[in-house]
Enzyme design. Structure first.
Site, PDB file in Angstrom:
ATOM      1  N   GLY A  69       0.827  -1.195   0.000  1.00  0.00           N
ATOM      2  CA  GLY A  69       0.000   0.000   0.000  1.00  0.00           C
ATOM      3  C   GLY A  69       0.864   1.247   0.000  1.00  0.00           C
ATOM      4  CB  THR A  70       4.053   1.977   1.756  1.00  0.00           C
ATOM      5  OG1 THR A  70       3.520   1.856   3.084  1.00  0.00           O
ATOM      6  CG2 THR A  70       5.130   3.035   1.732  1.00  0.00           C
ATOM      7  CB  SER A 197      -2.430  -1.832   2.096  1.00  0.00           C
ATOM      8  OG  SER A 197      -1.566  -2.758   2.703  1.00  0.00           O
ATOM      9  CG  HIS A 199      -0.677  -5.801   5.373  1.00  0.00           C
ATOM     10  ND1 HIS A 199      -0.504  -5.476   6.688  1.00  0.00           N
ATOM     11  CD2 HIS A 199      -0.264  -4.741   4.669  1.00  0.00           C
ATOM     12  CE1 HIS A 199       0.006  -4.269   6.771  1.00  0.00           C
ATOM     13  NE2 HIS A 199       0.169  -3.797   5.570  1.00  0.00           N
ATOM     14  CB  CYS A 323       6.339   6.693  25.897  1.00  0.00           C
ATOM     15  SG  CYS A 323       4.591   6.657  26.256  1.00  0.00           S
TER      16      CYS A 323
END
Lengths: 479, 479
Positions: A69-70, A197, A199, A323
């Site tokens: 997808g990226t 994408s 997945h 974090c």
């Protein structure tokens, strides 16, 4: 172990598994070859394209498969921008796009292009009017606009149809990143380019979709070959493509009933978490949202510890807290929404999720949050909402003149990471008189987001930031 | 059905299948996540990298997985060139590289870079001296040199160690495309970057390798994310990566014995094809070659029909003939070697190949070639080698003065596709006196390669090309 992070990567759909196995035997040859094995591979590839195009709502020759997808986003944005280079070099995106879009935008800026980033409201939703204004602005003419169909972190659905209509009026192509919503249904009409994408819907990794409507100017970038109509180089990831298409069809067939079922489970989480856990903010649009995704943030909690404790209790969730990331900056989505980032938890339910899984989650969550807060020495928990019953307490520095210019108390939280600056503030807020200002010195970037968010949640007044020798001073007036 | 096109894509190795199945269940989550499924995926990814790095002969942190061998080449070349942009913009490649390298070189030229393409000898081998000269030439300083480890079309092994030593002396990084040879063993030391492709060794599609030695300046190009050390964007194709690494280790364990076995089978083809089929040229280096690959060209044969007939006889092979490609130009490899391209057949044996498969191939090939030739009206076949027994025949135009400047006969092959121009020439060569020139008018690009190649095979003299109103006139003197 209940896996509640489908928005990162969904567990493989049984159909994906079956199709992959079958295609391993039939689809390993080069679909460009003329012999039997090659023709067989070509048939599989053509059938997969047909199936995927139907799910997307486009013609098969408008759709190519990419390695992810990226890459679909990167290739789509680069090709659309290059196709309209003569028109201009302006790119409009929302502030809450997936990082793939942001990275493509950064590459465009580096190459001399212009990027306009549009803000969102507190639910994470863009304003069509903002797109309208951006398309009409002076300066570098707009070559392309991008908008996700729904947000990956908070589930808010975007007004794609409205933005598409605005883009059409200005003759600007609109690229819709449909990664999160495609399993649930087609994107509203009007898009020019669409990416997705596999997945994310239970298909295998290694497969993205890039659809480009006929008539959209598109100039693929980078070294290319004859694969995928010259729009995505390299040997086709064929067995995975077959599995991706088959599982997309399968999840679509189940989408309506699954959406109903999961929406009810998510609604339960949205309602019950604030009842069960004090000092929680549920974020994202309460109605116009993905059916399977809910996000909330817990005051006085460190996201990494929370995820770790939930993992120990066998729940896999993700978080946009600073974090939990390597960059130590909170999620750009939460930041753009202006909501609390500390103790952030995204729950995204895969298709197999049962009501029992959710009940177990709701049973363990309050204890886990309480124990994390206790370890951090957080103030005693209370229900969300403005403080009313608190008395003035020990008025530390109460003898000093209370003006907006001179804080009654300075809390030194330098070197302390999220959520400690907020905890330190909460501990002392009752110790100054009403109307007095506390200055919190902090150098953790998350404080910029979380201190104002805390003020909103607790009904205190956020005065603003002040320069400091080290870090930043955040001024809060006790209400 | 015997599949003899392993060099295009190898059938999946049983280990690849097993590993893929196992990793489907264990490796579908995001390896960047902190929960159990994510950690499991990370472990699989790390283990696969370790295994692949061992096979390549590099450190795990020098190796990243890409979506394909093609993308590994594109990303490797772009990153290496950008990393040395301040040094210069020269790129040196051989003329027989894989098209992925040629496409990257074209993109470099388009972006303002310089490309030097080095020729090869008749076996397809580059000369280290040519690399030496190219690195020392004036003009744009060389940022990167590329050389395949072995040629994908004719199997010739390249002098990688020698070229690497030359590159090191000039402090120029060398990128080795090891797509064809990696299953058989490590590449000789001295490379700076190395690329490979899993489906060439029986791994799944969707996985390439890019290794970059520590200390090599490398600036990844395009939009990037945090995946694969920032060198290859997009969610990792994890189950396939696991299968790729496991199968690479497996094929390496079998490599020595399989190489021995297949080399003997290929040797049989090399020896027997010219005995069984008249007018055949076996191409590529006879000794320094891949163990499983042999290529030959058959005079007076149209490659597409030959492949079609072999497919009907259940043999899958490929071809570098122009008539089998969409571009209608012969393979750039055969062209660079200056060998016959018509009737070209590449046989590349996968690991499962038996002696019986090869025997069956050798049994059907002569009849198929003969029938194709008959359909095309090709001259009666004879053994390869210069003509000696042929008489002058009917001396058409024999009364004309025979000089180099005035052809005794003109053959009009305009509009006729390979191999027809050569067939027309062969039909009339005996009709002119010894020493007379025949001019063949042709507009098929393959004639430029095949008419000189035919002359070499038949012991005739190729005089050269002459301009013509349409097409090109190829002059041949009867010897």
């Amino acid at each position: 172990m209940p896996y509640f992070d489908a928005a990162s990567s969904a567990p493989p759909h049984p159909v994906a598994r079956q199709a992959l196995l079958a295609a391993l035997d039939e689809g390993w040859a080069d679909p460009a070859r003329l012999y039997r094995e090659g023709r067989q591979a070509r048939l599989l590839l053509d059938a997969a394209r047909q199936t995927a195009a139907e799910a997307v709502g486009c013609r098969p020759d408008e759709l190519v498969f990419t390695p992810s997808g990226t890459r679909a986003v990167h290739q789509g944005i680069a090709g659309a921008l290059a196709g309209r280079r003569r028109v201009g070099r302006g790119l409009v995106i929302s502030a809450v796009e997936h990082s793939a879009v942001l990275h493509a935008a950064t590459a465009h800026t580096t190459a001399g292009g212009t990027v306009t980033e549009l803000g969102v409201d507190r639910t994470g939703r863009v304003s069509p009017a903002a797109y309208e204004e951006a398309l009409r602005q002076g300066g570098d003419p707009i070559a392309l606009a991008c908008l996700q169909s729904a947000n990956h972190e908070v589930g808010t659905e975007q007004p794609v149809a409205e933005v598409a209509a605005i883009c059409r009026e200005s003759s600007v192509p609109l690229l819709v990143d449909a990664a999160q919503s495609l399993p649930w249904g087609r994107v509203a009409d009007g898009w020019s380019l669409l990416t997705a994408s596999a997945h994310k819907w239970g298909g295998p990794a290694g497969v993205g979709l890039l659809a480009v409507r006929k008539g959209v100017r598109f100039a693929p970038q980078g070294p290319l070959d004859e694969r995928e109509s010259g729009r995505s180089a390299g040997f086709e990831n064929l067995p995975a493509i077959v599995a991706a298409a088959a599982s997309l069809r399968a999840v679509r067939q189940e989408a309506e009933s699954e959406a109903l079922r999961l929406r009810a489970l998510v609604e339960g989480i949205r309602t019950r978490v604030p009842e069960l856990v004090p000092d929680v903010e549920v974020v994202g649009d309460p109605l116009r949202r993905l059916p399977h995704l809910v996000t909330f943030s817990c005051l006085y909690v460190d996201g990494e510890t929370l995820l770790h404790e939930l993992d120990r209790a066998e729940f896999a969730v993700s978080s946009g807290s600073s974090c939990t990331s390597s960059t130590l900056t909170p999620s750009h989505v939460l930041r753009a929404m202006g909501v609390l980032s500390e103790g952030n938890v995204r729950v995204s339910l895969p298709r197999s999720t049962t009501a029992e899984d959710v009940d177990r989650f709701l049973a363990v969550l309050p204890g886990i949050v309480a124990s994390v807060r206790e370890k951090l020495g957080a103030p005693v928990a209370r229900r969300a909402g403005p403080d009313t019953a608190a008395g003035p307490g020990d008025a530390v520095g109460a003898g000093a003149a209370v003006t907006a210019e001179v804080p009654a108390l300075t809390v030194d939280a330098l070197g302390k990471r999220c959520p400690l600056p907020v905890i330190e503030l909460a501990k002392v807020i009752d110790s100054v008189p009403v109307g007095a200002v506390i200055s919190v010195l902090a150098d953790d970037d998350a404080a910029r987001l979380d201190i104002p968010a805390w003020c909103t949640m607790r009904g205190q007044e956020f005065v603003g930031e002040r320069a400091a020798q080290r870090g930043v001073a955040y001024w809060v007036r006790r209400a």
